[in-house]
Design a protein around this motif. Structure first.
Motif, mmCIF file in Angstrom:
data_model
loop_
_atom_site.group_PDB
_atom_site.id
_atom_site.type_symbol
_atom_site.label_atom_id
_atom_site.label_comp_id
_atom_site.label_asym_id
_atom_site.label_seq_id
_atom_site.Cartn_x
_atom_site.Cartn_y
_atom_site.Cartn_z
ATOM 1 N N LEU A 139 11.307 2.052 -4.608
ATOM 2 C CA LEU A 139 10.868 3.283 -5.251
ATOM 3 C C LEU A 139 11.975 3.962 -6.051
ATOM 4 O O LEU A 139 11.724 4.956 -6.739
ATOM 5 C CB LEU A 139 10.346 4.261 -4.186
ATOM 6 N N GLY A 140 13.207 3.432 -5.937
ATOM 7 C CA GLY A 140 14.331 4.029 -6.645
ATOM 8 C C GLY A 140 14.768 5.360 -6.062
ATOM 9 O O GLY A 140 15.204 6.265 -6.796
ATOM 10 N N LEU A 141 14.667 5.475 -4.725
ATOM 11 C CA LEU A 141 14.985 6.732 -4.044
ATOM 12 C C LEU A 141 16.100 6.531 -3.022
ATOM 13 O O LEU A 141 16.235 5.450 -2.452
ATOM 14 C CB LEU A 141 13.753 7.266 -3.312
ATOM 15 N N PHE A 145 0.828 -1.204 0.000
ATOM 16 C CA PHE A 145 0.000 0.000 0.000
ATOM 17 C C PHE A 145 0.863 1.255 0.000
ATOM 18 O O PHE A 145 0.610 2.203 -0.755
ATOM 19 C CB PHE A 145 -0.933 0.025 1.215
ATOM 20 N N VAL A 146 1.902 1.282 0.859
ATOM 21 C CA VAL A 146 2.781 2.457 0.946
ATOM 22 C C VAL A 146 3.468 2.705 -0.391
ATOM 23 O O VAL A 146 3.536 3.852 -0.870
ATOM 24 C CB VAL A 146 3.826 2.250 2.067
ATOM 25 N N ILE A 147 3.979 1.646 -1.008
ATOM 26 C CA ILE A 147 4.659 1.787 -2.293
ATOM 27 C C ILE A 147 3.696 2.320 -3.348
ATOM 28 O O ILE A 147 4.014 3.268 -4.086
ATOM 29 C CB ILE A 147 5.265 0.437 -2.715
ATOM 30 N N ASP A 148 2.505 1.741 -3.411
ATOM 31 C CA ASP A 148 1.516 2.180 -4.403
ATOM 32 C C ASP A 148 1.088 3.616 -4.147
ATOM 33 O O ASP A 148 0.912 4.399 -5.094
ATOM 34 C CB ASP A 148 0.294 1.259 -4.376
ATOM 35 N N GLU A 149 0.906 3.967 -2.882
ATOM 36 C CA GLU A 149 0.461 5.319 -2.539
ATOM 37 C C GLU A 149 1.497 6.362 -2.927
ATOM 38 O O GLU A 149 1.161 7.424 -3.470
ATOM 39 C CB GLU A 149 0.150 5.403 -1.043
ATOM 40 N N LEU A 150 2.770 6.074 -2.668
ATOM 41 C CA LEU A 150 3.822 7.037 -2.979
ATOM 42 C C LEU A 150 4.089 7.117 -4.473
ATOM 43 O O LEU A 150 4.551 8.149 -4.972
ATOM 44 C CB LEU A 150 5.092 6.704 -2.199
ATOM 45 N N LYS A 151 3.807 6.040 -5.195
ATOM 46 C CA LYS A 151 3.875 6.109 -6.655
ATOM 47 C C LYS A 151 2.720 6.947 -7.188
ATOM 48 O O LYS A 151 2.870 7.712 -8.143
ATOM 49 C CB LYS A 151 3.834 4.708 -7.250
ATOM 50 N N ARG A 152 1.545 6.806 -6.557
ATOM 51 C CA ARG A 152 0.364 7.569 -6.983
ATOM 52 C C ARG A 152 0.568 9.055 -6.758
ATOM 53 O O ARG A 152 0.266 9.880 -7.622
ATOM 54 C CB ARG A 152 -0.863 7.101 -6.196
ATOM 55 N N SER A 153 1.096 9.379 -5.566
ATOM 56 C CA SER A 153 1.249 10.785 -5.196
ATOM 57 C C SER A 153 2.512 10.943 -4.355
ATOM 58 O O SER A 153 2.485 10.710 -3.143
ATOM 59 C CB SER A 153 0.028 11.259 -4.400
ATOM 60 N N PRO A 154 3.626 11.317 -4.967
ATOM 61 C CA PRO A 154 4.894 11.403 -4.224
ATOM 62 C C PRO A 154 4.873 12.366 -3.037
ATOM 63 O O PRO A 154 5.688 12.213 -2.130
ATOM 64 C CB PRO A 154 5.885 11.867 -5.292
ATOM 65 N N PHE A 203 7.443 9.511 3.940
ATOM 66 C CA PHE A 203 7.294 10.747 3.178
ATOM 67 C C PHE A 203 8.381 10.812 2.107
ATOM 68 O O PHE A 203 9.543 10.499 2.386
ATOM 69 C CB PHE A 203 7.481 11.980 4.074
ATOM 70 N N ILE A 204 8.005 11.254 0.913
ATOM 71 C CA ILE A 204 9.005 11.643 -0.074
ATOM 72 C C ILE A 204 9.101 13.160 -0.036
ATOM 73 O O ILE A 204 8.126 13.864 -0.343
ATOM 74 C CB ILE A 204 8.623 11.179 -1.498
ATOM 75 N N ARG A 205 10.235 13.641 0.382
ATOM 76 C CA ARG A 205 10.487 15.076 0.426
ATOM 77 C C ARG A 205 11.911 15.326 -0.058
ATOM 78 O O ARG A 205 12.836 14.573 0.304
ATOM 79 C CB ARG A 205 10.314 15.636 1.853
ATOM 80 N N ASP A 206 12.088 16.343 -0.878
ATOM 81 C CA ASP A 206 13.412 16.683 -1.408
ATOM 82 C C ASP A 206 14.053 15.503 -2.125
ATOM 83 O O ASP A 206 15.279 15.327 -2.102
ATOM 84 C CB ASP A 206 14.345 17.184 -0.291
#
Length: 260
Positions: free
Chosen positions: A192-194, A114-123, A153-156
């Motif tokens: 996520l490649g981050l 879910f977390v992976i899909d959510e962050l792909k949907r909306s970083p 969180f994806i930030r910066d």
């Protein structure tokens, strides 16, 4: 209740600062559930570069074998088989709650996916949350989950993770908890490649039981008198090799447990 906040570049530095805070500012009080006193405060630990070396503190219970086993428990669920209805069965594992959270009878949620899909949907999402507490179980369990939730969180351009513990044993558990959770953070970041961002570890009750007061004193003496090189190991290289070499023995021990 005293609130403490510590920040450091590496995990061991931050952990050692947190131990000093507990020693200096923790309040000794009763802990009737475990029939002893404890020293306690509330603690927020921020690690700015979770994978920076040195990454391993020597101020832990156990060594490379125990640390590797705990990482495998959290990431791979090697002890999930202990969950069940038998007299000595566990009510939960973190891995099972993370990967197979019970929604309703017969319906489960893989929260990592879910977390992976959510962050792909909306970083820039604020919804990438993994809940550990299960109110169908934990209010009735004499040993409810200490970990409550994780948020990503994806930030910066980096993946940050924030962890909430309702209760955290500073002397015996905190470092191993944080190390394994950072490995989970890395797993999600790699998917996520981050790159990894900050790791924040919040313990509403950051405590040391009375039986471990001498151990805490030993840790504090080391922090105050020894250079950081004498209190840590670099993970990359020798220590990581030792951990990975322990994997076959850990798997063998788990297989023996499963047959009992």
């Amino acid at each position: 209740m005293h609130e403490s906040f510590v920040k450091a570049t590496t995990l061991p530095e931050a952990y050692h600062k947190a131990l000093l805070e507990l020693s200096n500012n923790g309040k000794v009080m009763s802990c009737k559930d475990y029939n002893q006193n404890q020293k306690e405060l509330s603690m927020t630990i921020v690690v700015e570069e979770p994978l920076a070396e040195p990454m391993v503190s020597r101020l832990i219970i156990g060594g490379f074998y125990e640390l590797q086993q705990y990482v495998m428990e959290v990431l791979e669920g090697i002890l999930d088989f202990k969950i069940g209805d038998s007299e000595n069965a566990w009510e939960y594992t973190y891995h099972d709650r993370i990967n197979n959270f019970n929604l309703t009878v017969g319906k489960k949620l893989n929260q990592i996916q879910f977390v992976i899909d959510e962050l792909k949907r909306s970083p820039d999402s604020r919804r990438a949350v993994i809940d550990i507490r299960d109110n169908n179980v934990d209010p009735f369990n004499p040993h409810p989950a200490c970990l409550q939730h994780l948020q990503f969180f994806i930030r910066d351009g980096k993946l940050h993770m924030k962890v909430l513990m309702r209760s955290n044993d500073a002397a015996e558990a905190t470092f191993m908890n944080a190390f394994a959770f950072i490995m989970l953070q890395k797993q999600v970041a790699d998917t996520l490649g981050l790159p990894i961002g900050t790791y924040t570890h919040r313990a509403n009750s950051f405590h040391c039981y009375e039986k471990d007061f001498p151990l805490l004193d030993q840790y504090i003496n080391g922090i105050k008198t020894k250079p950081i090189d004498d209190l840590t190991y670099e993970y990359d290289g020798f220590f990581q090799d030792l951990m990975e070499e322990a994997i076959p023995d850990i798997k063998e021990a788990v297989e023996k447990l499963m047959k009992k």
